[in-house]
Design an enzyme around this catalytic site. Sequence first.
Site, short mmCIF file in Angstrom:
data_model
loop_
_atom_site.label_atom_id
_atom_site.label_comp_id
_atom_site.label_asym_id
_atom_site.label_seq_id
_atom_site.Cartn_x
_atom_site.Cartn_y
_atom_site.Cartn_z
N ASN A 174 0.84 -1.20 0.00
CA ASN A 174 0.00 0.00 0.00
C ASN A 174 0.87 1.24 0.00
O ASN A 174 2.02 1.20 0.44
CB ASN A 174 -0.87 0.08 1.28
CG ASN A 174 -1.89 -1.04 1.37
OD1 ASN A 174 -2.36 -1.55 0.35
ND2 ASN A 174 -2.22 -1.42 2.59
N THR A 177 0.32 -11.26 20.30
CA THR A 177 1.08 -10.04 20.62
C THR A 177 0.13 -9.05 21.31
O THR A 177 -0.99 -8.83 20.85
CB THR A 177 1.70 -9.42 19.34
OG1 THR A 177 0.65 -9.09 18.44
CG2 THR A 177 2.67 -10.37 18.67
N GLY A 179 3.45 -7.31 26.03
CA GLY A 179 4.34 -8.36 25.56
C GLY A 179 3.68 -9.39 24.66
O GLY A 179 2.73 -9.09 23.94
N ASP A 210 3.77 -5.91 12.05
CA ASP A 210 4.45 -6.40 10.84
C ASP A 210 5.94 -6.58 11.10
O ASP A 210 6.56 -7.54 10.63
CB ASP A 210 4.27 -5.41 9.68
CG ASP A 210 2.80 -5.14 9.39
OD1 ASP A 210 1.98 -6.05 9.62
OD2 ASP A 210 2.48 -4.03 8.96
O1 RIB Z 1 0.16 -2.82 9.59
C1 RIB Z 1 0.33 -1.52 9.12
C2 RIB Z 1 -0.13 -1.44 7.69
O2 RIB Z 1 -1.52 -1.70 7.64
C3 RIB Z 1 0.05 -0.10 7.04
O3 RIB Z 1 1.31 0.04 6.43
C4 RIB Z 1 -1.13 -0.02 6.08
O4 RIB Z 1 -0.77 0.01 4.74
C5 RIB Z 1 -2.00 -1.22 6.41
O5 RIB Z 1 -1.84 -2.26 5.52
#
Ligand code: RIB
Length: 304
Positions: free
Chosen positions: A9, A215, A220, A250
């Site tokens: 994105n 998570t 934690g 992520d």
């Molecule tokens: O997890 C964060 C992400 O969620 C962002 O970068 C946004 O693009 C969505 O996909």
Amino acid sequence: MILVVGSVNIDFTIKVKRFPEEGETITDGSFFQSPGGKGLNQAVASARAGEKTSLVCSVGNDVFWNFIETYLKNEKNLTIFPEVYDNFSTGIAFILVNEKGKNKIVVSPGANAMLSPNHVRNVLEQSNPNFVVLQCEIPFDVVQTVMEMKNKLNFIVVFNTAPFKSWIREIIHLPDFVIMNEVEAKHIFGKDVKDKDSAVNALKDYPFHNSVMITLGKDGVVLLNPEKGRKISHFPAFEVDVVDSTGAGDTFAGYFSAMISAGKDLEESINLAQAASAVCVSREGAVKSIPEIREVLSFLKNLK
Ligand code: RIB
């Protein structure tokens, strides 16, 4: 080699003191633009953790993808296999981040929704990865294709259940590792999961035999480890000043996958992934806030 199958994105972020109420306009925001998408963020995290990583994705033939491609040109360890569409936009995320670093995100998937099982199958066959990382901003038939090819090509799957989709319940038993946050856990288990104790409680009844991590941000991570007699353990978070939590999950998933793939054990992989997330939340943005491994090691060293 790690292959991330996932979304890309363009993130349009506005930082605000507080989120607006319904119908309210706030005019003191500050804007920035950054590459994002859960797939891209996880691939960058894995690459910055030091593992050779590829990303298979779908994007639009547009200025957003040009911006993202240019931004990633110097990214070591990362190769991208995009399907490029003329008639679909690259995925777009509108993100609000408040003073506490909390976010609210809305995504228009654009070309992410067009990622085809055929393209993914071809890349899997060509690149023969030992690890595949998946999340849920891509079509279900792509996720199913990866699961079908898992045994044929003999790779390990790390599955991040973000964002929650109802089809997750159909395939959650198939990956080797599952990573979810408290919101997804609440949907998946149908129970309130909000802290360490409720996460432990939810995992006690988990019927399958793969490893599961919940998570919990500042609380934690809770791990259910089938290799150790279904032991449930808790890993406290590192304390940092939170600037922007976007991409923290992520970063955790990408770093965790890279560390497991590099041969570290579950506990050490979780520890390094949590440290990487802590550095990520102390900075602004998604892709741009994901640390290199040397920054994570220096963060850990400075704690001692
Ligand atoms: O997890 C964060 C992400 O969620 C962002 O970068 C946004 O693009 C969505 O996909």
